[in-house]
Design a protein around this motif. Structure first.
Motif, mmCIF file in Angstrom:
data_model
loop_
_atom_site.group_PDB
_atom_site.id
_atom_site.type_symbol
_atom_site.label_atom_id
_atom_site.label_comp_id
_atom_site.label_asym_id
_atom_site.label_seq_id
_atom_site.Cartn_x
_atom_site.Cartn_y
_atom_site.Cartn_z
ATOM 1 N N ALA A 39 1.336 -1.709 0.006
ATOM 2 C CA ALA A 39 -0.059 0.079 -0.035
ATOM 3 C C ALA A 39 0.882 1.193 -0.214
ATOM 4 N N GLY A 40 -0.012 2.007 -0.247
ATOM 5 C CA GLY A 40 1.123 3.570 -1.090
ATOM 6 C C GLY A 40 0.744 3.628 0.289
ATOM 7 N N MET A 41 1.930 4.936 0.943
ATOM 8 C CA MET A 41 2.552 5.734 2.452
ATOM 9 C C MET A 41 3.821 6.893 2.456
ATOM 10 N N ASN A 42 3.372 7.468 3.257
ATOM 11 C CA ASN A 42 4.661 8.694 3.280
ATOM 12 C C ASN A 42 6.222 7.478 4.312
ATOM 13 N N VAL A 43 6.877 7.757 3.729
ATOM 14 C CA VAL A 43 8.094 7.485 4.465
ATOM 15 C C VAL A 43 8.876 8.302 3.957
ATOM 16 N N THR B 174 -4.442 -2.873 -14.683
ATOM 17 C CA THR B 174 -6.046 -2.128 -14.594
ATOM 18 C C THR B 174 -5.832 -2.517 -12.559
ATOM 19 N N ALA B 175 -6.683 -1.537 -12.002
ATOM 20 C CA ALA B 175 -7.125 -2.539 -10.861
ATOM 21 C C ALA B 175 -8.967 -0.835 -10.115
ATOM 22 N N ARG B 176 -9.004 -1.169 -9.647
ATOM 23 C CA ARG B 176 -10.495 -0.754 -9.339
ATOM 24 C C ARG B 176 -10.393 -0.008 -8.173
ATOM 25 N N ILE B 177 -9.918 1.696 -8.992
ATOM 26 C CA ILE B 177 -9.623 3.258 -7.737
ATOM 27 C C ILE B 177 -10.883 3.151 -7.279
ATOM 28 N N ARG B 178 -11.369 3.596 -5.578
ATOM 29 C CA ARG B 178 -13.138 4.288 -5.998
ATOM 30 C C ARG B 178 -13.943 4.222 -6.895
ATOM 31 N N GLY B 179 -13.527 3.217 -7.338
ATOM 32 C CA GLY B 179 -15.512 2.943 -7.982
ATOM 33 C C GLY B 179 -14.768 2.886 -9.264
ATOM 34 N N THR B 180 -14.000 3.577 -9.360
ATOM 35 C CA THR B 180 -12.989 3.584 -11.522
ATOM 36 C C THR B 180 -11.842 2.905 -11.587
ATOM 37 N N VAL B 181 -11.892 2.762 -13.226
ATOM 38 C CA VAL B 181 -10.696 1.899 -13.504
ATOM 39 C C VAL B 181 -9.273 2.398 -13.867
ATOM 40 N N GLY B 182 -8.723 2.302 -12.612
ATOM 41 C CA GLY B 182 -7.543 2.809 -13.120
ATOM 42 C C GLY B 182 -6.632 1.068 -14.200
ATOM 43 N N VAL B 183 -4.665 2.723 -14.767
ATOM 44 C CA VAL B 183 -4.332 1.770 -15.069
ATOM 45 C C VAL B 183 -2.773 2.268 -14.253
ATOM 46 N N ALA B 184 -2.727 1.254 -13.896
ATOM 47 C CA ALA B 184 -1.105 1.733 -13.168
ATOM 48 C C ALA B 184 0.488 1.801 -14.540
ATOM 49 N N HIS B 185 0.975 2.731 -13.550
ATOM 50 C CA HIS B 185 2.344 3.002 -14.576
ATOM 51 C C HIS B 185 3.176 1.441 -14.292
ATOM 52 N N VAL C 212 7.285 -7.656 -13.788
ATOM 53 C CA VAL C 212 7.120 -6.220 -14.292
ATOM 54 C C VAL C 212 6.428 -5.187 -12.733
ATOM 55 N N VAL C 213 7.577 -4.174 -12.847
ATOM 56 C CA VAL C 213 7.698 -3.770 -11.531
ATOM 57 C C VAL C 213 6.448 -2.468 -11.935
ATOM 58 N N PHE C 214 5.133 -2.581 -10.692
ATOM 59 C CA PHE C 214 4.032 -1.301 -11.452
ATOM 60 C C PHE C 214 3.884 -0.998 -10.292
ATOM 61 N N TRP C 215 3.572 0.313 -10.652
ATOM 62 C CA TRP C 215 2.820 1.715 -9.247
ATOM 63 C C TRP C 215 1.881 2.638 -10.072
ATOM 64 N N VAL D 177 -3.523 7.580 -4.366
ATOM 65 C CA VAL D 177 -5.100 7.094 -4.196
ATOM 66 C C VAL D 177 -4.892 6.018 -3.063
ATOM 67 N N ALA D 178 -5.682 5.772 -3.560
ATOM 68 C CA ALA D 178 -7.120 4.501 -2.553
ATOM 69 C C ALA D 178 -6.149 3.684 -2.444
ATOM 70 N N ASP D 179 -6.257 2.394 -1.718
ATOM 71 C CA ASP D 179 -5.371 0.790 -2.304
ATOM 72 C C ASP D 179 -6.502 0.278 -3.655
ATOM 73 N N PRO D 180 -5.683 -0.117 -4.678
ATOM 74 C CA PRO D 180 -6.794 -0.364 -5.693
ATOM 75 C C PRO D 180 -6.901 -2.232 -5.674
ATOM 76 N N GLU D 181 -8.192 -1.915 -5.923
ATOM 77 C CA GLU D 181 -8.575 -3.467 -5.901
ATOM 78 C C GLU D 181 -8.957 -4.365 -7.275
ATOM 79 N N ASN D 182 -9.350 -4.983 -7.360
ATOM 80 C CA ASN D 182 -9.527 -6.016 -8.705
ATOM 81 C C ASN D 182 -8.009 -6.032 -9.330
ATOM 82 N N LEU D 183 -7.044 -5.616 -8.990
ATOM 83 C CA LEU D 183 -5.764 -6.014 -9.837
ATOM 84 C C LEU D 183 -6.004 -7.069 -10.363
#
Length: 193
Positions: free
Chosen positions: A114-118, A137-148, A159-162, A167-173
């Motif tokens: 998960a994302g965090m501030n370090v 791809t993943a669902r992020i707060r109800g919309t589909v987002g594409v990872a870098h 394949v490293v992705f981010w 953003v909120a935790d991705p679901e349905n990767l």
């Protein structure tokens, strides 16, 4: 398959420099407690980068492979580190993830953190996919987002992705090959720790 955070930078007392701390073997998952640093690992740890450093496109945050050599994880040989690159090109380890069960090269998602501030650095949600993923791809707060994403120079099957920081935790990767065919999922859980 599960994942754990192997190394994380922590801010010491006010004004101190952030250093890397080896964490205990507590699995990092949505339901796991935050791992506690071991007493023996209070000193800074320098982990060499394996392969090319991958820029995130977000400030000084970068990704790179790191070696993992733990007798209790015989099928895990590497992890992915989120680090910070300074103006001189030096690297500071921030947080890393690695596989903790089974092969680190099994097809699918691995070690999603998960994302965090370090230490003042916004580290986005990141992980790796083992296989021919051309799009993640993943669902992020109800919309589909594409990872870098970027292929790791040490093993082009990794394949490293981010995702974007904050953003909120991705679901349905999901991962897709170049023809658009969905690939095996592996472990799509997002670890916190």
């Amino acid at each position: 398959m599960s994942k754990r955070i192997l190394v994380a930078a922590v801010a010491a007392a006010a004004g101190a420099v952030a250093g890397a701390v080896l964490l205990s073997g507590v699995p990092a998952s949505a339901n796991a407690a935050t791992p506690v640093p071991t007493a023996a690992a209070a000193a800074a740890v320098t982990t060499p980068a394996l392969g090319d450093v991958i820029p995130s496109g977000f400030g000084d945050v970068v990704f790179y492979g790191v070696p993992v050599q733990l007798p209790r994880l015989p099928e895990t040989t590497f992890g992915i580190m989120a680090g910070a690159r300074d103006a001189a090109g030096g690297l500071t380890n921030l947080v890393a993830t690695n596989e903790t069960s089974g092969s680190d090269k099994a097809p699918g998602f691995h070690a999603v953190a998960a994302g965090m501030n370090v230490g003042g650095h916004d580290v986005p949600t990141f992980g790796y996919y083992y296989g021919p993923a051309a799009k993640i791809t993943a669902r992020i707060r109800g919309t589909v987002g594409v990872a870098h994403q970027a292929r790791w120079s040490e093993d082009p099957n990794v394949v490293v992705f981010w995702f974007d920081p904050g953003v909120a935790d991705p679901e349905n990767l999901q991962a897709f090959d170049a023809a658009g065919t969905e690939l095996p999922a592996g472990d799509t859980g997002v670890g916190h720790g």
